[in-house]
Design an enzyme around this catalytic site. Structure first.
Site, mmCIF file in Angstrom:
data_model
loop_
_atom_site.group_PDB
_atom_site.id
_atom_site.type_symbol
_atom_site.label_atom_id
_atom_site.label_comp_id
_atom_site.label_asym_id
_atom_site.label_seq_id
_atom_site.Cartn_x
_atom_site.Cartn_y
_atom_site.Cartn_z
ATOM 1 N N ASP A 1 -7.296 -6.186 4.177
ATOM 2 C CA ASP A 1 -8.095 -7.404 4.256
ATOM 3 C C ASP A 1 -9.583 -7.099 4.133
ATOM 4 O OD1 ASP A 1 -8.505 -6.279 6.740
ATOM 5 O OD2 ASP A 1 -7.706 -7.959 7.887
ATOM 6 N N ASP B 1 -1.853 -5.810 4.155
ATOM 7 C CA ASP B 1 -2.440 -6.198 5.436
ATOM 8 C C ASP B 1 -2.025 -7.617 5.827
ATOM 9 O OD1 ASP B 1 -3.914 -4.726 7.241
ATOM 10 O OD2 ASP B 1 -5.759 -4.798 6.077
ATOM 11 N N GLU C 1 -2.922 -5.337 13.074
ATOM 12 C CA GLU C 1 -3.876 -4.742 14.002
ATOM 13 C C GLU C 1 -3.514 -5.032 15.451
ATOM 14 O OE1 GLU C 1 -7.900 -5.870 13.205
ATOM 15 O OE2 GLU C 1 -7.840 -5.185 11.123
ATOM 16 N N GLU D 1 -8.706 4.042 13.700
ATOM 17 C CA GLU D 1 -10.007 3.775 13.075
ATOM 18 C C GLU D 1 -11.168 4.007 14.027
ATOM 19 O OE1 GLU D 1 -12.395 0.389 10.448
ATOM 20 O OE2 GLU D 1 -10.277 0.111 10.930
#
Length: 249
Positions: free
Chosen positions: A43, A82, A112, A174
């Site tokens: 994304d 995503d 996520e 991340e």
């Protein structure tokens, strides 16, 4: 060779996994020719290609469009799609949306955060899932590194372990400290894919626009292997000068 989710899982601690993002057919074709293990249609397209200030502006329609474009360019590469913001909050809705991404050409989906119930639901219905913890852009207020204090580090370690236990076959880490990424990598049975998380991860992912220098601003943890933006500006400037001067033939 097109890797399955299980193929990528089996690379844990055996072979490093190289992942790059792509959003268009020509770039996807180049990445397949380069031999990446997987392409993430992230994304991030909203920020690096569409001019949005946040990934939260990306919709299912956007993701379906770009996944289709990437699949046409890379028919023999594992594609991770995503799940956009607010598309995966409820297990049943997440399944419907994930199925649309698979139909568009994705081989697996990424979501996520510690959405363990959603991951379990998707996996139970045959959808391979990549998790994502550390800095999570869909909910983060900024791009500062996370996991620097022990409480936050423990939270991220717990998240990664929960993601693995829920059935994900890989997890993206991340912008976290190198030492924490090493701890997480050693503590879970699925590959870790780092972005700004050091070299101890089982693999790495970069945003293609960062890697090729296509843009004006990059996160502090990006790496550049070329400066394509300058090449484009130089070529366009030469073209403009030829047309204006009357020398274009």
């Amino acid at each position: 060779m097109k890797y399955s989710a299980d193929d990528l899982l089996q690379k844990k601690s055996k072979e490093k996994i190289a992942v790059l993002t792509a959003y268009t057919t020509p770039i996807a074709r180049c990445l397949e020719q380069a031999g990446v293990a997987a392409i993430l249609v992230g994304d991030t397209v909203g920020m690096v290609e569409m001019g949005f200030s946040s990934t939260r502006d990306v919709t299912m329609a956007h993701m379906i469009y770009h996944i289709g474009a990437v699949r046409r360019g890379a028919p023999e590469t594992h594609i991770i799609g995503d799940m956009p913001y607010n598309s995966d909050e409820i297990p049943e809705e997440a399944l419907r949306n994930a199925q649309q991404l698979i139909e568009a050409g994705a081989d697996s989906v990424k979501l996520e955060g510690p959405k363990f119930d959603v991951i379990r639901h998707l996996v139970a219905h045959g959808i391979p899932v990549v998790g994502h913890t550390g800095l999570t852009p869909q909910t983060a207020a900024n791009f500062k590194q996370v996991g620097k204090d022990e409480d936050d580090a423990q939270r991220l370690l717990d998240d990664a372990q929960g993601i693995a236990e829920a059935g994900a076959f890989m997890v993206v880490l991340e912008h976290i400290p190198d030492g924490l990424a090493q701890r997480i990598t050693a503590s879970i049975s699925i590959p870790t894919i780092g972005i700004g998380a050091g070299t101890a991860c089982d693999g790495q992912v970069l945003v293609i626009n960062d890697a090729i220098g296509m843009g004006d601003k990059w996160p502090p943890f990006s790496r550049q292997y070329a400066y394509v933006g300058q090449t484009i500006r130089d070529a366009a400037k030469e073209y403009v000068e030829q047309v204006v001067s009357g020398t274009f033939k």
